[in-house]
Design an enzyme around this catalytic site. Structure first.
Site, PDB file in Angstrom:
ATOM      1  N   THR A 257      -5.861 -33.372  -9.066  1.00 42.96           N
ATOM      2  CA  THR A 257      -5.311 -34.644  -9.530  1.00 42.96           C
ATOM      3  C   THR A 257      -3.994 -34.365 -10.263  1.00 42.96           C
ATOM      4  OG1 THR A 257      -6.796 -34.521 -11.452  1.00 42.96           O
ATOM      5  CG2 THR A 257      -7.480 -35.914  -9.603  1.00 42.96           C
TER       6      THR A 257
ATOM      7  N   LYS B  79     -10.554 -27.653 -10.074  1.00 41.88           N
ATOM      8  CA  LYS B  79      -9.434 -28.489 -10.483  1.00 41.88           C
ATOM      9  C   LYS B  79      -9.626 -28.866 -11.943  1.00 41.88           C
ATOM     10  CE  LYS B  79      -9.315 -32.466 -11.010  1.00 41.88           C
ATOM     11  NZ  LYS B  79      -9.438 -33.370 -12.216  1.00 41.88           N
TER      12      LYS B  79
ATOM     13  N   THR C   5     -15.696 -29.118 -17.836  1.00 40.64           N
ATOM     14  CA  THR C   5     -14.969 -30.361 -17.640  1.00 40.64           C
ATOM     15  C   THR C   5     -13.980 -30.181 -16.508  1.00 40.64           C
ATOM     16  OG1 THR C   5     -15.177 -30.743 -19.975  1.00 40.64           O
ATOM     17  CG2 THR C   5     -13.665 -32.153 -18.795  1.00 40.64           C
TER      18      THR C   5
ATOM     19  N   GLU D  11      -2.354 -30.269 -19.415  1.00 37.20           N
ATOM     20  CA  GLU D  11      -1.297 -31.280 -19.331  1.00 37.20           C
ATOM     21  C   GLU D  11      -0.337 -31.157 -20.502  1.00 37.20           C
ATOM     22  OE1 GLU D  11      -4.039 -34.565 -16.974  1.00 37.20           O
ATOM     23  OE2 GLU D  11      -3.748 -34.727 -19.141  1.00 37.20           O
TER      24      GLU D  11
ATOM     25  N   ASN E 183      -0.487 -38.821 -21.242  1.00 35.79           N
ATOM     26  CA  ASN E 183      -1.772 -39.510 -21.313  1.00 35.79           C
ATOM     27  C   ASN E 183      -1.684 -40.897 -21.911  1.00 35.79           C
ATOM     28  OD1 ASN E 183      -4.135 -37.759 -20.324  1.00 35.79           O
ATOM     29  ND2 ASN E 183      -2.797 -36.324 -21.405  1.00 35.79           N
TER      30      ASN E 183
ATOM     31  N   THR F  17      -1.179 -46.649 -16.295  1.00 32.72           N
ATOM     32  CA  THR F  17      -0.202 -47.717 -16.159  1.00 32.72           C
ATOM     33  C   THR F  17       1.148 -47.245 -15.632  1.00 32.72           C
ATOM     34  OG1 THR F  17       0.391 -47.413 -18.507  1.00 32.72           O
ATOM     35  CG2 THR F  17      -1.234 -49.110 -17.985  1.00 32.72           C
TER      36      THR F  17
END
Length: 410
Positions: free
Chosen positions: A158, A184, A195, A282, A405, A410
């Site tokens: 992702t 991933k 996780t 990230e 994040n 959005t």
């Protein structure tokens, strides 16, 4: 949802377990058009085991797959990325079952022998027309070449910056068995299992009960010792697939002693993947390792290491290259397990900054410069004279992580 193309991906040896075929395709689930459906199919019934999230909010594919493992008749692992199929009610469960049914039909097995995994945004119904198209396309492209393996690994990603794959061989009783794995994960990383999504595959002959026990221990030593952001996912799943096809049809299951050798090799494979999760966190700028020694036992050491690594104050200090040892020591103090303050010592990147409860005079600017110049930071924390030791790996916490994040859906 924003997807980042895998790049700078680690190399993978050509050796793959015998008896497994792979495929990865773009079914159109992701708006980006990147690969989003993966198939892993065994040539004959295989042992499959799984470990899963301990979150009380659990995605439909986790509930379904968890109910099927461990098993000696597994045939397929089907995965979609771009949509978690979590918090989607009965429709979500029916869609997970439909994925299994279609994969079973296309590969010639029973739906009970198909495991399903999903990853992506929570709370949105699966676009089943696209999912079905992806599964049908993947079924037509199955192959056992390294390119097929890598395509399958790409399709489960992702927000990953690169695919995460590892492969190595282990020699047991004069035979060479292969272990290959993919996973991933870059965000929502705070394991109480793992996780992430991941599949560890081998052609070693391992029974269902042994596979389940072994996988749980592997996860405890690797995937449960990394953190990016302290947020446990609803979709955590790691599968172990054992084909037992490296030798003859009558090959005997590994003995307890032989399984220990295999498990050590598989743990090293999983540890490499776990560290890739942290390195790909990230917005992460630095990889942070906490080593704890001197605790009363290994479990206490683990809790202390995890607490230090999860502290936002510690993480931001690592981001800034700030040798703020007080944050690390104080985190150890509130972790819960008993420590001995008068015997507590801390070394950051080879520099002793706190010894036996007393701060040392150091060149803070020099140490800070050294921390800033490296992509990895190591903290060695001694909390007493006990035998307990543990390591934990984490990413730092950057402005880039917050920006990414804050706009994820959005």
């Amino acid at each position: 949802m924003t997807d980042t193309a895998p790049q700078n991906d680690p190399t993978t040896p050509n050796a793959l377990p015998k008896g497994i075929r792979f495929a990865g395709v773009a079914g159109g689930i992701k708006a980006s058009g990147k690969p989003d459906v993966s198939l892993i199919v065994t040539d004959r019934p295989a042992v499959m085991a799984g470990v899963y999230t301990t979150n009380q909010i659990v995605a439909a594919p986790v509930i379904l797959t968890r109910s099927k493992t461990p098993t000696a008749t597994g045939r397929v692992v089907v995965t979609n990325s771009g949509n978690a199929n979590a918090c989607t009610g009965d429709e979500g469960m029916q869609n997970a079952k439909a994925m299994c049914a279609l994969a079973a039909e296309l590969t010639g097995c029973d739906a009970a022998d198909v495991m399903v995994m999903s990853t992506g945004v929570i709370g949105q119904p699966l676009p089943m027309q696209k999912v079905r198209a992806g599964i049908e396309s993947a079924a037509g492209k199955l192959g056992d070449a390294e390119a097929d393996f890598l395509a399958s690994a790409d399709a489960i990603c992702t927000t990953d910056q690169f695919r995460k794959t590892v492969s190595q061989a282990v020699s047991i009783r004069g035979h060479e068995y292969c272990i290959a794995a993919m996973c991933k994960g870059a965000g929502m990383i705070a394991p109480n299992m793992a996780t992430m999504l991941g599949v560890v595959m081998t052609d070693a002959p391992i029974g269902p009960k042994a596979a389940q026990t072994s996988l749980k221990e592997i996860a405890n030593q690797t995937f449960n010792r990394v953190s990016v952001d302290g947020h446990m996912s609803t979709n955590d799943t790691v599968m172990l697939v054992c084909t037992g096809m490296s030798e003859s049809e009558n090959v005997q299951e590994l003995t307890v002693e032989e399984l220990a050798v295999w498990q050590e090799a598989a743990t090293q494979v999983a540890l490499k993947l776990a560290k890739m999760l942290v390195a790909d966190g990230e917005g992460a700028a630095r990889f942070f390792e906490v080593r704890v020694s001197g605790a009363a036992n290994d479990d206490d050491a683990f809790v202390i290491a995890k607490t230090v690594a999860a502290s936002p104050l510690v993480k931001t200090a690592i981001t800034g290259g700030d040798p703020n040892w007080g944050r690390i020591v104080s985190a150890a103090g509130y972790a819960g397990p008993k420590i001995e303050p008068e015997r507590t010592c801390l070394v950051i990147d080879g520099v002793m900054v706190f010894e036996n409860g007393t701060p040392l005079s150091i060149d803070a600017a020099k140490l800070s410069s050294a921390m800033k110049s490296n992509s990895e930071v190591l903290a060695d924390l001694k909390v007493g004279d006990g035998p307990g030791t543990a390591s934990f790996w984490a990413s730092d916490l950057t402005e880039a992580y917050v920006r990414f994040n804050s706009l994820y859906t959005t």
